[in-house]
Enzyme design. Sequence first.
Site, mmCIF file in Angstrom:
data_model
loop_
_atom_site.group_PDB
_atom_site.id
_atom_site.type_symbol
_atom_site.label_atom_id
_atom_site.label_comp_id
_atom_site.label_asym_id
_atom_site.label_seq_id
_atom_site.Cartn_x
_atom_site.Cartn_y
_atom_site.Cartn_z
ATOM 1 N N VAL A 184 0.847 -1.196 0.000
ATOM 2 C CA VAL A 184 0.000 0.000 0.000
ATOM 3 C C VAL A 184 0.878 1.240 0.000
ATOM 4 O O VAL A 184 1.837 1.339 0.760
ATOM 5 C CB VAL A 184 -0.927 0.012 1.234
ATOM 6 C CG1 VAL A 184 -1.759 1.276 1.279
ATOM 7 C CG2 VAL A 184 -1.823 -1.217 1.228
ATOM 8 N N CYS A 185 0.538 2.192 -0.848
ATOM 9 C CA CYS A 185 1.288 3.442 -0.926
ATOM 10 C C CYS A 185 0.379 4.584 -0.475
ATOM 11 O O CYS A 185 -0.408 5.115 -1.260
ATOM 12 C CB CYS A 185 1.757 3.675 -2.362
ATOM 13 S SG CYS A 185 2.729 5.170 -2.563
#
Length: 97
Positions: free
Chosen positions: A18-19
Site C-alpha cells: 500500500v502506498c
Amino acid sequence: MRFITPMWHPNIYPDGTVCISILHAPGDDQYGYEDASERWLPVHTVETILISVISLLSSDTPNTDSPANVDAAKEVRTDLAAYKKKVRRLVRRSAEE
C-alpha cells in the site's frame, strides 16, 4: 502494509504494498510531493492507518497524481468504467476463493 490478494488500484503496488502518505518514512519528501506532516508520525495507530486505507479504497476516483501502479492509474484516467469492472472482477474472484 501489503494486501495478499490481487489488487488493481493506482495507490497499491503490483506486489500488494500500500502506498499512502502516512506509511511513508517521516521527514521531508525528496520529490516535494508530500509535506512532512502528511507522512508517518508516532501518533498514528492501527485505527488511523486502517481508516486511511479504507478511505483510499472507497474513493470513486483514486489519486493518480503519484501512482504506485502506473497501469491502473492510466486506466482510471482513460477508461474509468473498465477500471471499475476490473476491480469488481478481482473482488468477486477473491470472495470465491
